[in-house]
Design a protein around this motif. Structure first.
Motif, PDB file in Angstrom:
ATOM      1  N   LEU A   1       0.863  -1.225  -0.085  1.00 48.56           N
ATOM      2  CA  LEU A   1       0.132   0.079   0.039  1.00 48.56           C
ATOM      3  C   LEU A   1       0.786   1.034  -0.069  1.00 48.56           C
ATOM      4  N   ASP A   2       0.465   2.396  -0.624  1.00 47.28           N
ATOM      5  CA  ASP A   2       0.957   3.590  -0.603  1.00 47.28           C
ATOM      6  C   ASP A   2       0.215   4.353   0.133  1.00 47.28           C
ATOM      7  N   LYS A   3       0.676   4.564   1.424  1.00 48.20           N
ATOM      8  CA  LYS A   3       0.083   5.193   2.743  1.00 48.20           C
ATOM      9  C   LYS A   3       0.226   6.497   2.501  1.00 48.20           C
ATOM     10  N   PRO A   4      -1.099   7.095   2.419  1.00 48.50           N
ATOM     11  CA  PRO A   4      -1.336   8.537   2.437  1.00 48.50           C
ATOM     12  C   PRO A   4      -1.069   9.438   3.582  1.00 48.50           C
ATOM     13  N   PRO A   5      -0.554  10.620   3.490  1.00 52.66           N
ATOM     14  CA  PRO A   5      -0.223  11.455   4.815  1.00 52.66           C
ATOM     15  C   PRO A   5      -1.596  11.649   5.671  1.00 52.66           C
TER      16      PRO A   5
ATOM     17  N   SER B   1      -0.653   4.506  10.513  1.00 49.94           N
ATOM     18  CA  SER B   1      -0.528   3.363   9.879  1.00 49.94           C
ATOM     19  C   SER B   1      -1.746   2.217  10.180  1.00 49.94           C
TER      20      SER B   1
ATOM     21  N   VAL C   1      -5.056   3.270   8.585  1.00 51.17           N
ATOM     22  CA  VAL C   1      -4.977   2.778   7.292  1.00 51.17           C
ATOM     23  C   VAL C   1      -5.291   1.205   7.171  1.00 51.17           C
ATOM     24  N   ALA C   2      -4.772   0.382   8.154  1.00 54.84           N
ATOM     25  CA  ALA C   2      -4.909  -1.106   8.068  1.00 54.84           C
ATOM     26  C   ALA C   2      -6.424  -1.199   8.341  1.00 54.84           C
TER      27      ALA C   2
ATOM     28  N   TRP D   1      -9.046   0.676   7.711  1.00 52.55           N
ATOM     29  CA  TRP D   1      -9.721   1.095   6.708  1.00 52.55           C
ATOM     30  C   TRP D   1      -9.859  -0.205   5.540  1.00 52.55           C
ATOM     31  N   VAL D   2      -8.551  -0.566   5.282  1.00 48.82           N
ATOM     32  CA  VAL D   2      -8.448  -1.726   4.650  1.00 48.82           C
ATOM     33  C   VAL D   2      -9.105  -3.067   4.718  1.00 48.82           C
TER      34      VAL D   2
ATOM     35  N   ALA E   1      -6.695  -7.440   9.436  1.00 49.97           N
ATOM     36  CA  ALA E   1      -5.635  -6.729   8.334  1.00 49.97           C
ATOM     37  C   ALA E   1      -4.446  -6.126   9.314  1.00 49.97           C
ATOM     38  N   GLY E   2      -3.536  -6.464   9.086  1.00 49.14           N
ATOM     39  CA  GLY E   2      -2.157  -5.887   9.893  1.00 49.14           C
ATOM     40  C   GLY E   2      -1.350  -5.239   8.911  1.00 49.14           C
ATOM     41  N   HIS E   3      -0.458  -4.144   9.673  1.00 46.52           N
ATOM     42  CA  HIS E   3       0.541  -3.431   8.635  1.00 46.52           C
ATOM     43  C   HIS E   3       1.774  -3.892   9.413  1.00 46.52           C
TER      44      HIS E   3
ATOM     45  N   ALA F   1       2.389   9.083  11.286  1.00 44.23           N
ATOM     46  CA  ALA F   1       1.276  10.044  10.428  1.00 44.23           C
ATOM     47  C   ALA F   1       1.973  11.156  10.061  1.00 44.23           C
TER      48      ALA F   1
END
Lengths: 76, 253
Positions: free
Chosen positions: A44-48, A52, A55-56, A58-59, A68-70, A76
């Motif tokens: 994934l291309d993490k947005p600003p 993290s 984001v996980a 959301w996925v 789902a884990g990062h 941030a």
């Protein structure tokens, strides 16, 4: 000078010639979509902005999966 | 901060630990707090390659004691006034915010990290396979609404790709189920293996169909495994494949 792990060259050495039975298991690219998701990862291309962890989460919601884990916090 | 963030799904979350140990690459924008000639900046940055000593920052998730980290390379991309844009490749666990602070100290003017983008963690890089949340959403909707798997199969990568730079040991079908139950891998179960495996090193156990079975710590080197006919080869740390995927061909005592 040390070289990064992604530049280390390796070769596969055969210890014993063996066959594999195609009645069991499945090469990764032939998995059913469900198994493909169960044993899948996203580059994934993490947005600003969001963390993290967010984001996980959301996925997880988007793909409707239980887990789902990062791999490694990007602040941030 | 932005950039490459691996997200593992379902059973694949068991493999996430590989990224704790994977090498990283970043593009970093550093803000200097005073004027320094370009040549001096370039020279000091060169001094920060190789082995460095680093004390984790206040807000860190590890114990705050000085540790050694390897910086494989630093490449200056652009210098404009007090802003320095550089690319750094480093060992897992290197704090770039701290690196900037320490560079600032070495330059005697002070500095801080202004922006950071990760462009690699292990095999995951900023390439055509690096997807945005929007693209993940689109792929998920195409599958959900139209049953079209194509985009989803591009966005999601098989877990096996996470292990690209980890030495692998390929095992016989007959050894797979025992490993799925957490048994140590023994030498007779091995069909083929990567060169240069060292004891204590993390290895990935694969089937002959290139499926990930487990992660473990090697107990022997590649040479030792090839020389010996019996004995334990790998201590299993994390099982990825579900038991019962391969037939049970081992005898329980």
């Amino acid at each position: 000078m040390d070289i990064p792990p992604w530049m280390v060259k390796r070769e596969i050495i055969i210890r014993e010639d063996c066959e594999t039975d195609f009645n069991y298991g499945c090469p990764p690219e032939n998995r059913s979509i469900q198994d493909y998701i169960n044993f899948g990862a996203i580059n994934l291309d993490k947005p600003p902005g969001p963390s993290s962890h967010e984001v996980a989460a959301w996925v997880k919601k988007i793909l409707n999966v239980k887990r789902a884990g990062h791999g490694g916090t990007l602040e941030a | 901060m932005t950039g490459v963030l691996p997200i593992a799904l379902e059973d694949a979350t068991k493999a996430l630990q590989v990224f704790l140990h994977s090498g990283k690459e970043y593009v970093c924008l550093m803000q200097l707090h005073g004027d320094v000639p370009e040549e001096k900046i370039i020279n000091i940055l060169k001094e920060f390659t190789g082995e460095i000593y680093q004390k984790p920052p206040l807000r860190a998730s590890v114990k705050r004691e000085v540790r050694k980290r390897k910086i494989y390379n630093i490449e200056v991309l652009e210098i404009e006034d007090r802003k320095v844009l550089f690319k750094v490749s480093c060992q897992a666990g290197t704090y770039i915010r701290k690196l900037c602070f320490d560079i600032g100290e070495a330059l005697k003017v002070g500095a801080h990290m202004k922006e950071l983008r990760r462009i690699r963690t292990g095999p995951f890089t900023e390439n055509e396979k690096n997807y945005t949340l929007h693209q993940v959403f689109e792929a998920a909707m195409e599958y959900k609404n139209f049953g079209n798997e194509e985009k989803l199969r591009k966005v999601i990568r098989p877990i096996e790709e996470c292990f690209e730079y980890i030495p692998k040991i390929y095992i016989k079908d007959s050894a797979v189920d025992a490993i799925c139950h957490g048994a140590y891998l023994t030498i007779p179960g091995i069909a083929k293996l990567d060169s240069n495996i060292q004891p204590k090193q993390m290895v990935a156990i694969f089937t002959l169909k290139n499926e990930a079975v487990a992660l473990g710590n090697a107990l022997l080197s590649t040479e030792q495994i090839l020389e010996l006919n019996k004995g334990l080869a790998v201590e299993i740390k994390r099982v990825i494949m579900r038991p019962g995927t391969y037939p049970k061909l081992w005898k329980s005592k």
